[in-house]
Scaffold this motif. Sequence first.
Motif, PDB file in Angstrom:
ATOM      1  N   MET A  92      -5.972  -2.775   0.397  1.00 40.68           N
ATOM      2  CA  MET A  92      -6.138  -2.082  -0.868  1.00 40.68           C
ATOM      3  C   MET A  92      -7.582  -1.641  -1.075  1.00 40.68           C
ATOM      4  O   MET A  92      -7.828  -0.544  -1.556  1.00 40.68           O
ATOM      5  CB  MET A  92      -5.735  -2.995  -2.023  1.00 40.68           C
ATOM      6  CG  MET A  92      -4.285  -3.237  -2.170  1.00 40.68           C
ATOM      7  SD  MET A  92      -3.513  -1.831  -2.926  1.00 40.68           S
ATOM      8  CE  MET A  92      -1.862  -2.393  -2.954  1.00 40.68           C
ATOM      9  N   VAL A 124      -5.586  -3.334  -8.608  1.00 38.24           N
ATOM     10  CA  VAL A 124      -4.394  -3.925  -7.994  1.00 38.24           C
ATOM     11  C   VAL A 124      -4.791  -4.846  -6.840  1.00 38.24           C
ATOM     12  O   VAL A 124      -4.255  -5.954  -6.703  1.00 38.24           O
ATOM     13  CB  VAL A 124      -3.418  -2.825  -7.523  1.00 38.24           C
ATOM     14  CG1 VAL A 124      -2.305  -3.399  -6.654  1.00 38.24           C
ATOM     15  CG2 VAL A 124      -2.835  -2.093  -8.714  1.00 38.24           C
ATOM     16  N   GLY A 125      -5.726  -4.420  -6.023  1.00 36.69           N
ATOM     17  CA  GLY A 125      -6.197  -5.264  -4.927  1.00 36.69           C
ATOM     18  C   GLY A 125      -6.849  -6.538  -5.426  1.00 36.69           C
ATOM     19  O   GLY A 125      -6.665  -7.614  -4.845  1.00 36.69           O
ATOM     20  N   VAL A 182      -4.020  -8.883  -6.663  1.00 34.68           N
ATOM     21  CA  VAL A 182      -3.302  -9.453  -5.526  1.00 34.68           C
ATOM     22  C   VAL A 182      -4.152 -10.512  -4.828  1.00 34.68           C
ATOM     23  O   VAL A 182      -3.651 -11.578  -4.456  1.00 34.68           O
ATOM     24  CB  VAL A 182      -2.875  -8.336  -4.543  1.00 34.68           C
ATOM     25  CG1 VAL A 182      -2.377  -8.909  -3.231  1.00 34.68           C
ATOM     26  CG2 VAL A 182      -1.813  -7.464  -5.176  1.00 34.68           C
ATOM     27  N   VAL A 190      -4.083 -13.671  -6.956  1.00 36.64           N
ATOM     28  CA  VAL A 190      -2.789 -14.347  -6.846  1.00 36.64           C
ATOM     29  C   VAL A 190      -2.677 -15.079  -5.520  1.00 36.64           C
ATOM     30  O   VAL A 190      -2.245 -16.240  -5.461  1.00 36.64           O
ATOM     31  CB  VAL A 190      -1.632 -13.340  -7.030  1.00 36.64           C
ATOM     32  CG1 VAL A 190      -0.299 -13.948  -6.610  1.00 36.64           C
ATOM     33  CG2 VAL A 190      -1.576 -12.862  -8.465  1.00 36.64           C
ATOM     34  N   PHE A 191      -3.076 -14.448  -4.428  1.00 40.19           N
ATOM     35  CA  PHE A 191      -3.019 -15.107  -3.129  1.00 40.19           C
ATOM     36  C   PHE A 191      -3.970 -16.289  -3.065  1.00 40.19           C
ATOM     37  O   PHE A 191      -3.662 -17.322  -2.467  1.00 40.19           O
ATOM     38  CB  PHE A 191      -3.343 -14.128  -2.004  1.00 40.19           C
ATOM     39  CG  PHE A 191      -2.208 -13.209  -1.661  1.00 40.19           C
ATOM     40  CD1 PHE A 191      -0.897 -13.520  -1.969  1.00 40.19           C
ATOM     41  CD2 PHE A 191      -2.453 -12.015  -1.016  1.00 40.19           C
ATOM     42  CE1 PHE A 191       0.145 -12.665  -1.659  1.00 40.19           C
ATOM     43  CE2 PHE A 191      -1.418 -11.152  -0.695  1.00 40.19           C
ATOM     44  CZ  PHE A 191      -0.123 -11.479  -1.003  1.00 40.19           C
TER      45      PHE A 191
END
Length: 54
Positions: free
Chosen positions: A1, A37-38, A41, A44-45
């Motif tokens: 991303m 968005v990246g 993400v 979250v990871f």
Amino acid sequence: MFGWAITFLIVALIAGVLGFSGVAGTATQIAWILFVVGLVVAIVFFLSGRRTRI
């Protein structure tokens, strides 16, 4: 991303220098969305990978 976000940011900078303000604005918005968005993400990871399993 993040790679795509940087690519769109470079496209926006080049378009801005050449005077294509519409393309530059659109590419800047796409780069911003991809960056956010990246980042979401990645967070979250990061959080899901730190859980200990019992």
